[in-house]
Design a protein around this motif. Structure first.
Motif, PDB file in Angstrom:
ATOM      1  N   PRO A  62      88.119  58.988  25.770  1.00 44.23           N
ATOM      2  CA  PRO A  62      89.078  59.090  26.868  1.00 44.23           C
ATOM      3  C   PRO A  62      88.644  60.133  27.895  1.00 44.23           C
ATOM      4  O   PRO A  62      87.730  60.931  27.651  1.00 44.23           O
ATOM      5  CB  PRO A  62      90.361  59.532  26.160  1.00 44.23           C
ATOM      6  CG  PRO A  62      89.863  60.328  24.983  1.00 44.23           C
ATOM      7  CD  PRO A  62      88.601  59.642  24.535  1.00 44.23           C
ATOM      8  N   ALA A  63      89.293  60.107  29.022  1.00 45.10           N
ATOM      9  CA  ALA A  63      89.071  61.118  30.060  1.00 45.10           C
ATOM     10  C   ALA A  63      90.424  61.580  30.574  1.00 45.10           C
ATOM     11  O   ALA A  63      91.365  60.794  30.652  1.00 45.10           O
ATOM     12  CB  ALA A  63      88.235  60.560  31.202  1.00 45.10           C
ATOM     13  N   THR A  64      90.517  62.848  30.926  1.00 39.64           N
ATOM     14  CA  THR A  64      91.782  63.402  31.409  1.00 39.64           C
ATOM     15  C   THR A  64      91.921  63.307  32.928  1.00 39.64           C
ATOM     16  O   THR A  64      92.934  63.737  33.478  1.00 39.64           O
ATOM     17  CB  THR A  64      91.908  64.873  30.993  1.00 39.64           C
ATOM     18  OG1 THR A  64      90.781  65.608  31.507  1.00 39.64           O
ATOM     19  CG2 THR A  64      91.944  64.990  29.473  1.00 39.64           C
ATOM     20  N   LYS A  65      90.910  62.774  33.590  1.00 38.02           N
ATOM     21  CA  LYS A  65      90.994  62.527  35.020  1.00 38.02           C
ATOM     22  C   LYS A  65      90.286  61.211  35.315  1.00 38.02           C
ATOM     23  O   LYS A  65      89.587  60.676  34.446  1.00 38.02           O
ATOM     24  CB  LYS A  65      90.369  63.693  35.806  1.00 38.02           C
ATOM     25  CG  LYS A  65      88.931  64.032  35.455  1.00 38.02           C
ATOM     26  CD  LYS A  65      88.494  65.293  36.199  1.00 38.02           C
ATOM     27  CE  LYS A  65      87.112  65.756  35.780  1.00 38.02           C
ATOM     28  NZ  LYS A  65      86.708  67.009  36.463  1.00 38.02           N
ATOM     29  N   PRO A  66      90.431  60.663  36.506  1.00 40.03           N
ATOM     30  CA  PRO A  66      89.829  59.368  36.799  1.00 40.03           C
ATOM     31  C   PRO A  66      88.307  59.385  36.612  1.00 40.03           C
ATOM     32  O   PRO A  66      87.647  60.395  36.881  1.00 40.03           O
ATOM     33  CB  PRO A  66      90.199  59.127  38.264  1.00 40.03           C
ATOM     34  CG  PRO A  66      91.423  59.947  38.485  1.00 40.03           C
ATOM     35  CD  PRO A  66      91.248  61.165  37.627  1.00 40.03           C
ATOM     36  N   LEU A  67      87.781  58.262  36.160  1.00 38.69           N
ATOM     37  CA  LEU A  67      86.346  58.160  35.934  1.00 38.69           C
ATOM     38  C   LEU A  67      85.556  58.585  37.163  1.00 38.69           C
ATOM     39  O   LEU A  67      84.566  59.318  37.059  1.00 38.69           O
ATOM     40  CB  LEU A  67      85.982  56.721  35.547  1.00 38.69           C
ATOM     41  CG  LEU A  67      84.486  56.422  35.420  1.00 38.69           C
ATOM     42  CD1 LEU A  67      83.889  57.134  34.208  1.00 38.69           C
ATOM     43  CD2 LEU A  67      84.229  54.924  35.333  1.00 38.69           C
ATOM     44  N   ARG A  68      85.995  58.171  38.348  1.00 47.23           N
ATOM     45  CA  ARG A  68      85.235  58.451  39.570  1.00 47.23           C
ATOM     46  C   ARG A  68      85.087  59.937  39.828  1.00 47.23           C
ATOM     47  O   ARG A  68      84.187  60.353  40.572  1.00 47.23           O
ATOM     48  CB  ARG A  68      85.893  57.789  40.767  1.00 47.23           C
ATOM     49  CG  ARG A  68      87.276  58.336  41.104  1.00 47.23           C
ATOM     50  CD  ARG A  68      87.893  57.667  42.315  1.00 47.23           C
ATOM     51  NE  ARG A  68      89.221  58.215  42.613  1.00 47.23           N
ATOM     52  CZ  ARG A  68      90.335  57.785  42.070  1.00 47.23           C
ATOM     53  NH1 ARG A  68      90.298  56.795  41.178  1.00 47.23           N
ATOM     54  NH2 ARG A  68      91.504  58.328  42.392  1.00 47.23           N
TER      55      ARG A  68
END
Length: 264
Positions: A62-68
């Protein structure tokens, strides 16, 4: 054990002959699966503990901010997180963008050794970007405007051009193309600006290149090796995805032999 926040494929166990774990770092658009096809089982079978994380926003991580918005520094933190969870400092092996991440990781960490496979060079992504612009100007303009690049690497034709040799079986190319995923636009900008500082790196490096690489040139592989005071080695029949191509075993065996000469 590695943190549950990242997907980590973990195989094998350290042995007296190979006490240092091997930590494999994937490149752009990929995830831990690219190492799990062949390399993790090969090295586990040789008596190593072999681990491959999916960087945040990739695979099942997972990521806590947008992939971009994910940065190279975020990816370095992921590598550091997994390395810190291990009982001894690992040998770190990075491919493509993962090689760039490994170079940044090495600036402030002491580890036994590292391997760069078809790695982005210390001078960054500018050369790769200019080649993409010349080869596919319309693709380059659209991805630059949108920050989304997956569509321009994920057809079998485009995946072969960038990642594989001309003689790679079509089924393998198509399978890989179907598993690719979007990459961070921010990481691409960092590849132009947040450049590695080879003078800070103390670990010995093995630098490997591929003869049919559609992403990294032979000149860039040689420049990488020169920056770290070593000589590059090339596998003339392989494409960029050296861990997936038919002939991957020759790469794995070379890494195994090199580590053995260093007592690792």
């Amino acid at each position: 054990m590695p943190s549950a926040t990242l997907e980590v494929i973990d195989k094998g166990s350290a042995s007296p002959a190979h006490p240092a774990p091997l930590l494999f770092v994937h490149g752009a658009w990929h995830a831990a699966w690219c190492w799990d096809e062949h390399f993790l089982d090969f090295f586990a079978g040789q008596g190593y503990r072999a681990l491959a994380p999916s960087l945040r926003g990739h695979g099942a991580s997972p990521a806590t901010k947008p992939l971009r918005a994910l940065s190279i520094a975020d990816y370095v933190d992921d590598v550091a997180q997994v390395a810190a969870s291990l009982p001894t400092p690992p040998v770190v092996i990075g491919h493509s963008m993962g090689g760039f991440v490994v170079q940044k990781f090495l600036e402030s960490r002491d580890i036994p050794a590292a391997v760069l496979m078809a790695s982005a060079p210390p001078r960054g992504y500018l050369g790769s970007g200019m080649r993409w612009l010349r080869r596919h100007p319309w693709h380059f303009m659209k991805l630059s405007a949108s920050g989304r690049s997956l569509a321009y690497v994920s057809t079998p034709e485009l995946a072969r051009e960038r990642f594989f040799s001309p003689h790679t079986p079509e089924a393998l190319v198509a399978s890989c193309a179907a598993r690719l995923q979007e990459e961070s636009a921010r990481s691409g900008v960092d590849g132009l600006l947040a450049l590695p500082r080879p003078r800070r790196v103390r670990a010995p490096l093995l630098v490997l290149g591929a003869g049919h690489d559609g992403a990294v040139t032979a000149a860039e592989v040689r420049a990488t090796a020169k920056a770290y005071g070593t000589e590059p080695e090339f596998f003339s029949d392989l494409g960029h995805n050296m861990m997936l191509e038919p002939g991957w075993q020759s790469v794995a065996e070379r890494i195994h032999t090199w580590l053995g000469t260093r007592g690792l």
